[in-house]
Design a protein around this motif. Structure first.
Motif, PDB file in Angstrom:
ATOM      1  N   VAL A  57      13.912  31.082   7.996  1.00 55.14           N
ATOM      2  CA  VAL A  57      13.756  30.184   9.142  1.00 55.14           C
ATOM      3  C   VAL A  57      12.654  29.170   8.863  1.00 55.14           C
ATOM      4  CG1 VAL A  57      13.023  30.099  11.557  1.00 55.14           C
ATOM      5  CG2 VAL A  57      14.714  31.760  10.827  1.00 55.14           C
ATOM      6  N   ARG A  58      11.560  29.608   8.283  1.00 54.36           N
ATOM      7  CA  ARG A  58      10.489  28.664   7.938  1.00 54.36           C
ATOM      8  C   ARG A  58      10.972  27.631   6.920  1.00 54.36           C
ATOM      9  NH1 ARG A  58       5.526  29.999   9.774  1.00 54.36           N
ATOM     10  NH2 ARG A  58       5.373  32.064  10.669  1.00 54.36           N
ATOM     11  N   GLY A  59      11.783  28.062   5.960  1.00 48.15           N
ATOM     12  CA  GLY A  59      12.332  27.118   4.990  1.00 48.15           C
ATOM     13  C   GLY A  59      13.252  26.103   5.633  1.00 48.15           C
ATOM     14  N   LEU A  60      14.069  26.542   6.583  1.00 46.62           N
ATOM     15  CA  LEU A  60      14.958  25.608   7.286  1.00 46.62           C
ATOM     16  C   LEU A  60      14.166  24.593   8.103  1.00 46.62           C
ATOM     17  CD1 LEU A  60      17.826  27.956   8.457  1.00 46.62           C
ATOM     18  CD2 LEU A  60      17.973  26.111   6.795  1.00 46.62           C
ATOM     19  N   TYR A  61      13.128  25.071   8.791  1.00 49.24           N
ATOM     20  CA  TYR A  61      12.284  24.149   9.548  1.00 49.24           C
ATOM     21  C   TYR A  61      11.618  23.137   8.627  1.00 49.24           C
ATOM     22  CZ  TYR A  61      12.603  26.355  14.134  1.00 49.24           C
ATOM     23  OH  TYR A  61      13.041  26.818  15.341  1.00 49.24           O
ATOM     24  N   ALA A  62      11.185  23.566   7.459  1.00 47.59           N
ATOM     25  CA  ALA A  62      10.560  22.661   6.505  1.00 47.59           C
ATOM     26  C   ALA A  62      11.555  21.617   6.000  1.00 47.59           C
ATOM     27  CB  ALA A  62       9.974  23.446   5.340  1.00 47.59           C
ATOM     28  N   GLN A  63      12.806  22.039   5.754  1.00 43.18           N
ATOM     29  CA  GLN A  63      13.821  21.088   5.306  1.00 43.18           C
ATOM     30  C   GLN A  63      14.134  20.054   6.385  1.00 43.18           C
ATOM     31  OE1 GLN A  63      17.149  23.483   4.100  1.00 43.18           O
ATOM     32  NE2 GLN A  63      16.588  23.344   1.937  1.00 43.18           N
ATOM     33  N   VAL A  64      14.243  20.501   7.617  1.00 40.81           N
ATOM     34  CA  VAL A  64      14.530  19.577   8.711  1.00 40.81           C
ATOM     35  C   VAL A  64      13.390  18.582   8.858  1.00 40.81           C
ATOM     36  CG1 VAL A  64      14.763  19.416  11.230  1.00 40.81           C
ATOM     37  CG2 VAL A  64      16.080  21.111   9.952  1.00 40.81           C
ATOM     38  N   GLU A  65      12.154  19.068   8.772  1.00 34.34           N
ATOM     39  CA  GLU A  65      10.991  18.177   8.894  1.00 34.34           C
ATOM     40  C   GLU A  65      10.949  17.175   7.745  1.00 34.34           C
ATOM     41  OE1 GLU A  65       7.882  16.512  10.753  1.00 34.34           O
ATOM     42  OE2 GLU A  65       9.042  18.197  11.523  1.00 34.34           O
ATOM     43  N   ALA A  66      11.251  17.616   6.529  1.00 33.10           N
ATOM     44  CA  ALA A  66      11.256  16.702   5.380  1.00 33.10           C
ATOM     45  C   ALA A  66      12.355  15.657   5.526  1.00 33.10           C
ATOM     46  CB  ALA A  66      11.443  17.497   4.091  1.00 33.10           C
ATOM     47  N   THR A  67      13.510  16.055   6.041  1.00 27.35           N
ATOM     48  CA  THR A  67      14.604  15.104   6.254  1.00 27.35           C
ATOM     49  C   THR A  67      14.225  14.075   7.306  1.00 27.35           C
ATOM     50  OG1 THR A  67      16.195  16.826   5.685  1.00 27.35           O
ATOM     51  CG2 THR A  67      17.044  14.898   6.846  1.00 27.35           C
ATOM     52  N   LYS A  68      13.580  14.519   8.364  1.00 26.16           N
ATOM     53  CA  LYS A  68      13.137  13.578   9.399  1.00 26.16           C
ATOM     54  C   LYS A  68      12.144  12.572   8.833  1.00 26.16           C
ATOM     55  CE  LYS A  68      13.617  16.386  13.566  1.00 26.16           C
ATOM     56  NZ  LYS A  68      12.870  17.072  14.636  1.00 26.16           N
ATOM     57  N   ARG A  69      11.187  13.061   8.051  1.00 25.32           N
ATOM     58  CA  ARG A  69      10.201  12.156   7.459  1.00 25.32           C
ATOM     59  C   ARG A  69      10.862  11.191   6.476  1.00 25.32           C
ATOM     60  NH1 ARG A  69       6.854  15.905   4.908  1.00 25.32           N
ATOM     61  NH2 ARG A  69       6.956  17.571   6.415  1.00 25.32           N
ATOM     62  N   GLY A  70      11.861  11.666   5.716  1.00 23.75           N
ATOM     63  CA  GLY A  70      12.557  10.797   4.775  1.00 23.75           C
ATOM     64  C   GLY A  70      13.354   9.720   5.477  1.00 23.75           C
ATOM     65  N   LYS A  71      13.996  10.042   6.593  1.00 20.68           N
ATOM     66  CA  LYS A  71      14.759   9.053   7.342  1.00 20.68           C
ATOM     67  C   LYS A  71      13.840   8.029   7.989  1.00 20.68           C
ATOM     68  CE  LYS A  71      18.944  11.612   8.396  1.00 20.68           C
ATOM     69  NZ  LYS A  71      19.792  12.176   9.440  1.00 20.68           N
ATOM     70  N   GLU A  72      12.700   8.470   8.518  1.00 21.20           N
ATOM     71  CA  GLU A  72      11.762   7.550   9.142  1.00 21.20           C
ATOM     72  C   GLU A  72      11.185   6.580   8.123  1.00 21.20           C
ATOM     73  OE1 GLU A  72       8.873   9.976  11.057  1.00 21.20           O
ATOM     74  OE2 GLU A  72      10.234  10.568  12.680  1.00 21.20           O
ATOM     75  N   ALA A  73      10.957   7.056   6.906  1.00 21.39           N
ATOM     76  CA  ALA A  73      10.390   6.191   5.870  1.00 21.39           C
ATOM     77  C   ALA A  73      11.419   5.192   5.355  1.00 21.39           C
ATOM     78  CB  ALA A  73       9.863   7.037   4.720  1.00 21.39           C
ATOM     79  N   SER A  74      12.701   5.539   5.354  1.00 25.12           N
ATOM     80  CA  SER A  74      13.718   4.657   4.799  1.00 25.12           C
ATOM     81  C   SER A  74      14.266   3.660   5.812  1.00 25.12           C
ATOM     82  CB  SER A  74      14.873   5.479   4.220  1.00 25.12           C
ATOM     83  OG  SER A  74      15.538   6.174   5.259  1.00 25.12           O
ATOM     84  N   GLU A  75      14.068   3.903   7.111  1.00 32.82           N
ATOM     85  CA  GLU A  75      14.579   2.980   8.116  1.00 32.82           C
ATOM     86  C   GLU A  75      13.670   1.752   8.224  1.00 32.82           C
ATOM     87  OE1 GLU A  75      14.791   5.117  11.761  1.00 32.82           O
ATOM     88  OE2 GLU A  75      16.582   6.234  11.168  1.00 32.82           O
TER      89      GLU A  75
END
Length: 81
Positions: A57-75
Motif C-alpha cells: 500500500v505504501r508503494g502504491l501511494y508513492a507511485q500515485v504521488e510520483a505520477t501526480k508530480r510528473g503530470k504537474e511538472a509536464s503540464e
C-alpha cells in the motif's frame, strides 16, 4: 499513514518464532485443542500478511504521488502568455 500495522505484523512474526522455539524445547505442546506448530504457522502468516500489505500500500501511494508530480511538472501553465 502510520506504521502500526507493519509493527503489529513484526510482533506477530516474533511471537510465532517464540512459539516455535518453545515447542522445539518441549516447554509447550498444545494451545487449547491446537498443536503449537499450527498456531505458530497461523500467527506467522498473519504477521507476514500485515507487513507485506502495508509495504504494498505504501508503494502504491508513492507511485500515485510520483505520477501526480510528473503530470504537474509536464503540464504547461495556463495563466502565462
Amino acid at each position: 499513514m502510520n506504521r502500526t500495522p507493519r509493527l503489529a505484523g513484526y510482533a506477530l512474526m516474533a511471537s510465532a518464532a517464540l512459539l516455535a522455539l518453545a515447542m522445539r524445547r518441549g516447554a509447550i505442546l498444545t494451545l487449547g485443542p491446537f498443536p503449537v506448530a499450527a498456531v505458530a504457522l497461523l500467527v506467522g502468516m498473519l504477521g507476514v500478511m500485515l507487513v507485506f500489505t502495508d509495504l504494498m500500500v505504501r508503494g502504491l501511494y508513492a507511485q500515485v504521488e510520483a505520477t501526480k508530480r510528473g503530470k504537474e511538472a509536464s503540464e504547461p501553465n495556463e495563466g502565462e502568455d
